[in-house]
Scaffold this motif. Structure first.
Motif, PDB file in Angstrom:
ATOM      1  N   VAL A 145       0.924  -1.813   0.008  1.00 52.89           N
ATOM      2  CA  VAL A 145       0.006  -0.092   0.006  1.00 52.89           C
ATOM      3  C   VAL A 145       0.699   1.009   0.289  1.00 52.89           C
ATOM      4  O   VAL A 145       1.637   1.317   0.454  1.00 52.89           O
ATOM      5  N   PHE A 146       0.710   2.160  -0.858  1.00 49.59           N
ATOM      6  CA  PHE A 146       0.811   3.412  -1.177  1.00 49.59           C
ATOM      7  C   PHE A 146       0.162   4.408  -0.457  1.00 49.59           C
ATOM      8  O   PHE A 146      -1.347   3.814  -0.771  1.00 49.59           O
ATOM      9  N   VAL A 147       0.372   5.704  -0.413  1.00 52.28           N
ATOM     10  CA  VAL A 147      -1.075   6.862   0.486  1.00 52.28           C
ATOM     11  C   VAL A 147      -0.059   8.166   0.026  1.00 52.28           C
ATOM     12  O   VAL A 147       0.976   8.650  -0.672  1.00 52.28           O
ATOM     13  N   THR A 148      -1.030   8.692  -1.229  1.00 53.25           N
ATOM     14  CA  THR A 148      -0.687   9.906  -2.190  1.00 53.25           C
ATOM     15  C   THR A 148      -0.572  11.583  -0.855  1.00 53.25           C
ATOM     16  O   THR A 148      -1.516  10.893  -0.150  1.00 53.25           O
ATOM     17  N   SER A 149      -0.139  11.758  -1.839  1.00 50.65           N
ATOM     18  CA  SER A 149      -0.249  13.331  -0.682  1.00 50.65           C
ATOM     19  C   SER A 149      -1.264  13.887  -0.029  1.00 50.65           C
ATOM     20  O   SER A 149      -1.332  14.625   0.879  1.00 50.65           O
ATOM     21  N   GLY A 150      -2.287  13.190  -0.877  1.00 55.24           N
ATOM     22  CA  GLY A 150      -4.033  14.002  -0.552  1.00 55.24           C
ATOM     23  C   GLY A 150      -4.256  12.735   0.784  1.00 55.24           C
ATOM     24  O   GLY A 150      -5.565  12.739   1.630  1.00 55.24           O
ATOM     25  N   GLY A 151      -3.562  11.622   0.954  1.00 55.87           N
ATOM     26  CA  GLY A 151      -4.112  10.993   2.028  1.00 55.87           C
ATOM     27  C   GLY A 151      -4.754   9.105   1.408  1.00 55.87           C
ATOM     28  O   GLY A 151      -5.227   8.708   2.133  1.00 55.87           O
ATOM     29  N   ALA A 155      -5.044   5.562   0.469  1.00 53.32           N
ATOM     30  CA  ALA A 155      -4.332   4.498   0.120  1.00 53.32           C
ATOM     31  C   ALA A 155      -4.866   3.612  -1.595  1.00 53.32           C
ATOM     32  O   ALA A 155      -5.759   3.461  -2.011  1.00 53.32           O
ATOM     33  N   TYR A 156      -3.441   3.195  -1.502  1.00 51.66           N
ATOM     34  CA  TYR A 156      -3.740   2.876  -3.424  1.00 51.66           C
ATOM     35  C   TYR A 156      -3.092   1.422  -3.351  1.00 51.66           C
ATOM     36  O   TYR A 156      -1.330   1.812  -2.440  1.00 51.66           O
ATOM     37  N   ASP A 193       4.655   9.805  -2.676  1.00 51.61           N
ATOM     38  CA  ASP A 193       3.657   8.954  -2.322  1.00 51.61           C
ATOM     39  C   ASP A 193       4.122   8.011  -0.953  1.00 51.61           C
ATOM     40  O   ASP A 193       5.401   7.687  -0.657  1.00 51.61           O
ATOM     41  N   LYS A 194       3.477   8.148  -0.156  1.00 51.54           N
ATOM     42  CA  LYS A 194       4.230   7.449   0.964  1.00 51.54           C
ATOM     43  C   LYS A 194       4.463   6.251   1.788  1.00 51.54           C
ATOM     44  O   LYS A 194       3.327   5.650   0.590  1.00 51.54           O
ATOM     45  N   ALA A 245       0.153   8.273   8.328  1.00 53.41           N
ATOM     46  CA  ALA A 245       0.021   8.181   6.693  1.00 53.41           C
ATOM     47  C   ALA A 245      -0.848   9.671   6.260  1.00 53.41           C
ATOM     48  O   ALA A 245      -1.312   9.743   5.422  1.00 53.41           O
ATOM     49  N   ALA A 246      -1.817  10.125   6.850  1.00 52.00           N
ATOM     50  CA  ALA A 246      -2.333  10.813   6.814  1.00 52.00           C
ATOM     51  C   ALA A 246      -2.194  12.678   6.373  1.00 52.00           C
ATOM     52  O   ALA A 246      -0.807  12.656   5.972  1.00 52.00           O
ATOM     53  N   ALA A 247      -2.834  13.223   5.063  1.00 48.93           N
ATOM     54  CA  ALA A 247      -2.394  14.246   4.235  1.00 48.93           C
ATOM     55  C   ALA A 247      -1.755  15.264   5.338  1.00 48.93           C
ATOM     56  O   ALA A 247      -1.095  16.395   4.987  1.00 48.93           O
ATOM     57  N   THR A 295       3.812   0.536   5.464  1.00 44.58           N
ATOM     58  CA  THR A 295       2.704   0.496   5.743  1.00 44.58           C
ATOM     59  C   THR A 295       1.893  -0.934   5.463  1.00 44.58           C
ATOM     60  O   THR A 295       2.942  -1.846   5.586  1.00 44.58           O
TER      61      THR A 295
END
Lengths: 879, 616
Positions: free
Chosen positions: A517-523, A525-526, B210-211, B278-280, B290
């Motif tokens: 899982v990666f998380v975009t800067s907008g929060g 998750a994908y 991306d986190k 991992a919140a914005a 993760t």
């Protein structure tokens, strides 16, 4: 050493890729074993591990023959150690905790009795009041004792109420039933013959709820289409139902007799009977709350046509397809209290396998005077394909009442995966059989085999073989021996064959893919994908080669009263398919390579004798004896040696593979480990301490007496394979109608792992000696200073890794049977051709010094399922 | 006879035709469900997936039963192995930490796990580094960024290897054959190479990404650690300052995220909520791993594993009948779902990672510190927990629901095993709700690898080494004041101990404590600086070093050779500053010599370590 070494099964002349359990034993007419490389070569280079030839029945007489085979048997427990009952367990627990306290006998007067039952203190030891004072306790002595033994409140309650659970009674089927019914019909007419059978078997295992069912059917049909053409098919279908869920036997030993079966509501199973969920769950938990369907269906057929051609030629084509369908569906219910939070868990697996083989065989026969020549040419192609899908889902909504039938209602579909595979192979073979006057025989064969797993650079390999034999008794100069010698044949053969039993893609670098899982800067998750190699590729991987020299004699003397054979062989395997260990610095633990050389030498003899032949009594015996010696000649070739002082190369030598425990000049099954000289005793406590051990721990041999255990103290202790084996069968026929037989077999001289002697079965998982129950085996204490078993919870770690091995030689009475054939006149009167009753005991007894389950089938260390013995009652009717 | 030969020839010919017709690619292996390097490492998607695998590879350190981070913690001043009902846990290091012993098991230790997993990480990075120049379809920007990220992962693993094991081999290209002739390379030679690589990475890896992936902040952070490890304090100040001054990353000082509306909580609580990592809104995180329940890439998917952190680190409240009421009745139950549901609030701990008094008591010097505050529920003391065994309702109603106590009124001890079942713990870090296990063990959660708070502490450390206590105090205070502590004056920064104390307060279950202590021990040994009046040398590193002296000073269990209920002694020796090279690695390397660390058996066969990294 890495590639599989199971023998090849040839069923009615074609290679059979399925399992033996799918063949109904009642359908089998003959079983032969081919050992020498030359005769095995017909069935392909894969025959390196031997060939089992199975022929099924055909129609034999003009009228339809109907046969019923019915038997009912009982499976019973055999060779099982005693599981401690409630009171025995408390005594054991007292010693276990005493052991954990370092067997404290000195810190206070009477401290030694701290864990003993206060109502049964030995006279003159300590008073009950002083016993209570040891911990400053007040109140009820028994409660205090049980607290000291770390019993949970539920266990104390049940002890005081005298409610003990007898787990062995709860989990074992005392008389597990086995039913086996087969009916068949067979007939031979001028231009066709057939055999049709239906069989059903159900077998209850030794534990409650363990049931195995199988349905098997077979049709063998052969028709003469024209004078010169025969066509036929052999067809087999089987269904196996392996849906039952066994009792968790390791949980039986992890819980105690003082728990409660049900939770407070009296309906739900108690999560842990003795309220210790960190150590055990209810042994019946999975069985009660799991819905399972494991079904295996398979079709195997062989279609063939045999044609006669002019000038001694004949041609045969076989096509043998196999279809396998498996369904493994499993639903763990939300009612299961241990996983209630998951709200239902479903796993589904479907796999279809389709494989086929095509054989084209051209034969040519010619006889000229005393010369007989037969030539065979074979072309074979084969293909394997499988398609496998799995899915997993959890958290069912609105509920999981639909079991595994509605996987889409799982709100957490965690995995969907598929794994499809394909492999192809081909073969070419030419063979010539020649004999002169039935006296001198020659067989010469050449094969060229191909397999796609080696397909990058070396798909094919050629394997020659030649065999000579001489029927000695046919010679003129042997005339004088005719009185006693019926038959004698000398044989010698040389043959090469191969082994390809590795993974279909083992030579390729396999990139394992997955997700992360990666998380975009907008929060948000994908799922991103991941790939990484799971092994090193080896494009030059090739066939393992096996070359064998066999020599032997077949004989029969005194009008067949004694007959048999004697064989000696030397088999050398080169280019072994081996998982070579790599230094983990590479990021890989091993690579599949062709390396090394292993030699097997062996001697085999078998003898059939007719010991007695009287009117009302015949006695026949079959004795076989065999031994095999295995030795590693080479492993990975020479590598440099360095001078530790300078780091300069000072020579080179071939090294052992210490990671895999393979040693040049020794057997593959050698045990290279620390010797065990006994148990550290109290008197040697100070010395034990210098080695990092304490009294009650196993005492290793300090081979070089340097005061420490290091790798230099390892030695060859023995082998896990038998030094020799034998088999003895005796058949008696009494009053013409009674058949009595028994078979003994033995494996002598091998060692087996016996970590139970440490009383600290870390690998078996029974680590909590103050929380579990145990099988009864001896243990050391300061007051029972035995030397062959360690104290409870002894130190099995310490400075070096080691193991305990004990001799596991045995003689087994593997079969005893008594049959009664109803006299044919009487049978005829009943309108039957033949009626037979029998009783048969399988695995009737084992003679061995081994004490822990079966010497041959120890099956895990903590409560593996015991080997049963079974008693069968059978009826065999032919109409 | 003549005719026969003719027929024979015809058939033989026909057979040859059949054979040769399907000869061509009949035996070519056809993988259907697996990827191969040749068709995967060709474009950006392929390399992203390869980098994804590298990221996933560093995750497992913090997850599962007997998670590896425990082994890092018990080789330090903050924790010991608390398991005292079986043989195996690493307590007496003299006996159990040997090259040939069990080194990869949650029941023993995870030294071998680190060794194996870090080499896998090096291998994954080397594959990317070797294959990137061959992938023609990539743009230069893509290639440079991927290269920088791969350098990050390689450096991450070598930083750990060189501070866990010292001198180690150093492959830097993809290995495609059965290589068995590795040689040991000097630690500083490896670290210098990693410094060069990271100096490349900080030019090309983007500041934000991306986190779960690598960004430039993480590269600067790791570069700072490596600069410190090499004793290059000015470089460390420069690299950390580049990160801090860039402004992309800032400490979280205000309430945010899922629990922001709960007035009784605070920013320290918010920072460590699984959903907030991992919140914005989170600007403090530089690098994380993760783990999301329900995703196919979750840790231990399908097995119900996750962090399992509550099981590892919370005291074993429910073990046996360790805890009794003053009336002698069992005070706790091991089952979840009771009326007072302690097991599903704090989890069913087993006290495997047992904090030392140094960690839970000695370092707390400011009552306002949110990281040690029990009023808001951040920190838990046993005296906050209530007796909850359901049987007490009838057998001992006076104490059912009462707060637990260690002694009764007469001073009698009420806990049979204070090692394992009685100590305080940081609930704000360990609380990871678990919807799979009942009782809870610690569910799935993202986890911090690098946070900007640590960057400040790294720069503070560099200032301490340079003797600039005013600047050191300023950096420490950034972290302290966020937790509502009063700031330190320069004179309160007494040396490296102040840094280590602050790290212990801030980075529990985040920093690899052993790695950092060894790194600092190397700095003491190479600079000759003194600690508690004592100086160290590299030549006597394995017989006298800062790390073990610090552990013996602060970790009471090792200092006093505490003996557990299982009769095992806690013991650590100077040579444990470096872990043993697993014997199997040395044995498998038949064509060369991998050195063993001094103090362990086999070190007598060592050859001089290389001054240069072999190119192949």
């Amino acid at each position: 050493m890495t590639a599989s070494s199971s023998p090849l099964i040839v069923l009615d002349g074609v290679i059979y890729p399925g399992g033996l359990e799918d063949i109904n034993p009642n359908d089998i007419a003959t079983i032969d074993i081919l050992k020498d490389a030359s005769s095995a070569a017909v069935f392909g280079a894969r025959s390196a591990n031997g060939v089992i030839l199975i022929s099924t029945k055909k129609g034999k007489s003009g009228k339809p023959i109907i046969t019923f085979n019915d038997n009912i048997g009982f499976n019973k427990l055999a060779n099982k150690p005693h599981l401690l009952d409630g009171n025995e367990m408390l005594d054991f627990r007292a010693d276990a905790i005493w052991s954990m306290m370092g067997y404290d006998s000195t810190s206070k007067p009477g401290i030694k009795y701290r864990y003993q039952n206060p109502t049964k203190l030995p006279s003159g030891s300590i008073s009950q009041a002083d016993w209570m004072a040891l911990t400053g306790a007040t109140g009820d002595v028994t409660t205090e004792w049980l607290n000291r033994l770390r019993l949970k409140p539920i266990e104390i309650t049940n002890y005081q109420a005298g409610q003990m659970l007898n787990w062995e009674k709860l989990i074992y089927n005392d008389n597990a039933l086995q039913h086996d019914h087969t009916v068949s019909i067979a007939q031979r007419r001028d231009d066709y013959n057939y055999y049709l059978s239906l069989g059903y078997l159900t077998n209850e295992g030794l534990t409650v709820g363990d049931t195995y069912k199988t349905f098997r059917t077979r049709l063998n049909l052969e028709a003469t289409a024209a004078k010169f053409l025969t066509v036929g098919m052999n067809f087999q279908f089987s269904n196996r139902d392996e849906s039952s869920i066994p009792v968790n036997l390791s949980d039986v030993t992890r819980t105690t007799p003082w728990g409660s079966y049900y939770a407070a509501d009296g309906v739900t199973l108690r999560t842990s009977p003795n309220d210790d969920p960190g150590n055990n769950t209810h042994p019946f938990m999975d069985q009660t709350y799991t819905d399972r369907m494991y079904q295996y269906n398979n079709f195997f057929g062989s279609l063939y046509a045999k044609g006669k051609l002019p000038f001694g030629f004949s041609y045969q084509v076989n096509f043998s397809p196999r279809y396998d369908f498996l369904m493994q569906f499993n639903h763990q219910s939300a009612l299961n209290p241990t996983i209630a939070a998951k709200k239902g868990v479903v796993d589904r697996r479907n796999q279809t396998t389709y494989s086929w083989q095509l054989d084209n065989i051209l034969r040519w026969n010619q006889k000229l005077d005393k010369h007989t020549i037969e030539a065979t040419f074979l072309f074979n192609a084969e293909k394997f394909q499988s398609w496998n899908s799995t899915m997993h889902a959890e958290n069912f909504a609105p509920n999981d009442n639909l079991s595994f039938h509605a996987v889409q209602s799982g709100t957490l579909p965690a995995t969907i995966a598929s794994d499809d595979q394909m492999a192809t192979g081909d073969a070419l073979m030419g063979r010539i059989n020649y004999n002169y006057d039935q006296k001198y025989f020659l067989t010469a064969t050449a094969r060229r085999d191909g397999y796609s797993a080696f397909g990058q650079q070396n798909p094919r390999a050629t394997f020659p073989s030649v065999a000579l034999s001489w029927a000695l008794n046919e010679e003129k100069f042997m005339k004088g021996t005719q009185k006693w010698l019926d038959y004698a044949k000398l044989r010698v053969s040389y043959g090469e064959n191969g082994n390809r039993e590795i993974g279909r893609y083992a030579a390729l670098s396999n990139l394992t893919s997955g997700t992360f899982v990666f998380v975009t800067s907008g929060g948000t998750a994908y799922n991103g994908s991941t790939v990484a190699a799971s092994n090193l590729s080896n494009p030059s991987l090739k066939w393992e080669r096996n070359s064998a020299i066999n020599s032997g004699i077949d004989y029969s003397i005194f009008n067949g009263k004694v007959s048999g054979s004697i064989d000696y062989y030397v088999r050398t395997t080169k280019d072994l398919l081996v998982n070579r260990s790599l230094p983990t610095v590479t990021g890989f633990s091993s690579i599949l390579v062709n390396l090394g050389e292993v030699e097997n030498k062996g001697f085999e003899m078998s003898m059939n004798t007719v010991n007695l032949e009287r009117k009302n009594l015949t006695w026949k015996s079959t004795i076989s004896f065999w031994l095999n010696r295995n030795k590693i000649n080479h492993l990975y070739g020479a590598t440099p040696d360095y001078d530790p002082a300078t780091g300069k190369q000072i020579g080179s030598s071939e090294k052992d593979d210490l990671t895999n425990q393979w040693f040049i000049g020794h057997s593959i099954s050698s045990i290279y480990n620390y010797g065990i000289q006994g148990v550290w005793q109290v008197a040697d406590a100070a010395l034990a301490k210098t080695y990092g051990y304490k009294p009650g721990d196993m005492r290793l041999v300090d081979l070089n007496n340097d005061g420490a255990y290091t790798i230099a103290d390892k030695q060859f202790l023995g082998e896990t394979t038998p030094k020799y084996s034998w088999n003895l069968r005796n058949d008696f026929r009494i009053y013409k109608n009674f058949d009595l037989s028994f078979t003994l077999y033995a494996k002598i001289g091998q060692l087996s792992s016996f970590s139970e002697a440490t009383n600290s079965q870390l690998n078996g998982g029974n680590v909590f000696y103050d929380r579990s129950n145990f099988y009864k085996i001896p243990y050391w204490t300061p007051s029972n200073p035995i030397n062959d078993y360690a104290g409870i919870g002894s130190n099995v770690g310490g400075p070096v890794s080691w193991g305990v091995y004990r001799a596991s030689s045995f003689v087994r009475l593997s079969n005893a049977s008594l049959a009664y054939n109803v006299p044919s006149q009487l049978a005829k009167k009943w309108k039957f051709d033949n009626v037979k009753f029998y009783v048969n005991i399988v695995n009737a007894h084992v003679f061995s010094n081994w004490i822990y389950f079966d010497p041959e089938n120890k099956n895990g260390t903590s409560g593996g399922a015991p080997t049963p013995y079974n008693v069968n009652f059978g009826l065999n009717i032919t109409l | 006879m003549k005719n026969n030969i003719k027929y024979f020839s015809i058939f033989a010919y026909l057979l040859m035709v059949v054979v040769s017709s399907c000869n061509k690619d009949w035996l070519t292996p056809k993988p259907l469900s697996i990827y191969s390097p040749e068709n995967t490492f060709v474009d950006a998607t392929g390399f992203k997936a390869a980098l994804g695998a590298s990221a996933k590879n560093i995750r497992d350190e913090f997850f599962g039963d007997g998670s590896p981070i425990i082994t890092e913690s018990i080789f330090s001043d903050i924790s010991v192995e608390g398991t005292d009902d079986k043989t195996g846990p690493a307590q007496n290091m003299d006996l159990q930490i040997r090259p040939d012993a069990q080194l990869n098991s949650g029941d023993f230790n995870r030294i071998g796990w680190y060794w194996d997993q870090e080499w896998i990480g090096v291998r994954m990075a080397n594959t990317i580094i070797t294959r990137l120049p061959l992938a023609k379809s990539l743009t230069d920007a893509e290639r440079n960024s991927f290269m920088g990220q791969a350098y990050f992962f390689r450096a991450y693993n070598y930083y750990r290897l060189t501070n866990q094991f010292g001198d180690v081999p150093c492959p830097i290209t993809e290995i495609t054959t059965a290589k068995v002739d590795f040689a040991t390379v000097k630690r500083d030679v490896i670290l210098k190479r990693m410094k060069t690589d990271l100096e490349y990475a900080v030019q090309y890896v983007p500041w934000t990404a991306d986190k779960g992936t690598v960004n430039r902040g993480a590269c600067y952070h790791l570069l700072t650690k490596i600069n410190l490890a090499l004793g290059l304090f000015d470089d460390a100040i420069a690299s950390s300052t580049a990160l801090i001054n860039n402004g992309t990353y800032k400490l979280m000082t205000n309430r945010f995220g899922v629990d922001a509306g709960i007035a009784s909580k605070n920013v320290t609580w918010d920072l460590h909520r699984p959903d907030n990592k991992a919140a914005a809104a989170n600007t403090e995180v530089l690098m994380l791993v993760t783990d999301r329940l329900g995703s196919a890439g979750a840790f231990g998917v399908g097995t119900g594993l996750g962090t399992r952190i509550m099981r590892q680190a919370v005291p074993g409240i429910s073990i046996g009948t360790n805890i009794v009421t003053p009336n002698g009745k069992a005070g706790a139950a091991a089952t979840g779902g009771n009326e007072i549901d302690i097991m599903n609030l704090y989890g069913r701990g087993i006290g495997r990672c047992r904090s030392t008094p140094y960690e839970y008591k000695d370092i707390w010097d400011d009552a306002k510190d949110l990281r040690h505050d029990s009023t808001s529920g951040n920190y838990m003391f046993m005296e906050n927990v209530r007796y909850f065994a359901p049987a007490l309702k009838t057998s001992d109603p006076t104490y059912y629901g009462a707060r637990m106590q260690l002694y009764d009124s007469k001073g009698k001890l009420l806990c049979a095993d204070t090692l394992r079942s009685w100590y305080p713990w940081p609930h704000y870090k360990l609380y990871v709700p678990d919807t799979e296990a009942n009782p809870m063990q610690g569910g799935h959660s993202d986890w911090y690898v690098f946070r900007l708070a640590e960057t400040y502490l790294l720069r503070a450390e560099a200032y301490v080494w340079k003797g600039d206590m005013a600047n050191a105090a300023a950096d420490i205070n950034v972290v302290r004041t966020r937790a509502k502590c009063s700031p330190y004056t320069a004179s309160q920064v007494t040396g490296i101990g102040t840094i280590l104390d602050e790290r212990a307060r801030e980075l529990y279950w985040e920093e690899p404590r052993k790695t950092e202590l060894t790194r600092i021990a190397y700095i003491f040994a190479s600079t000759g600086k003194s600690y508690n009046g004592k100086t160290y040398t590299l030549s006597a590193f394995s017989t006298s070093n800062f790390m073990i002296d610090r552990i013996l000073e602060k970790n009471i269990f090792y200092r006093t050779n505490f003996v557990t209920l299982h009769n095992d002694m806690m013991k650590i020796s100077q040579y444990h500053v470096l872990w043993p090279i697993p014997q199997s690695a040395i044995l498998g390397n038949t064509g060369g010599r991998i050195n063993q660390n001094v103090g362990y058996s086999g070190a007598e066969l060592n050859v001089p370590a290389l001054d240069k990294i072999p190119e192949q």
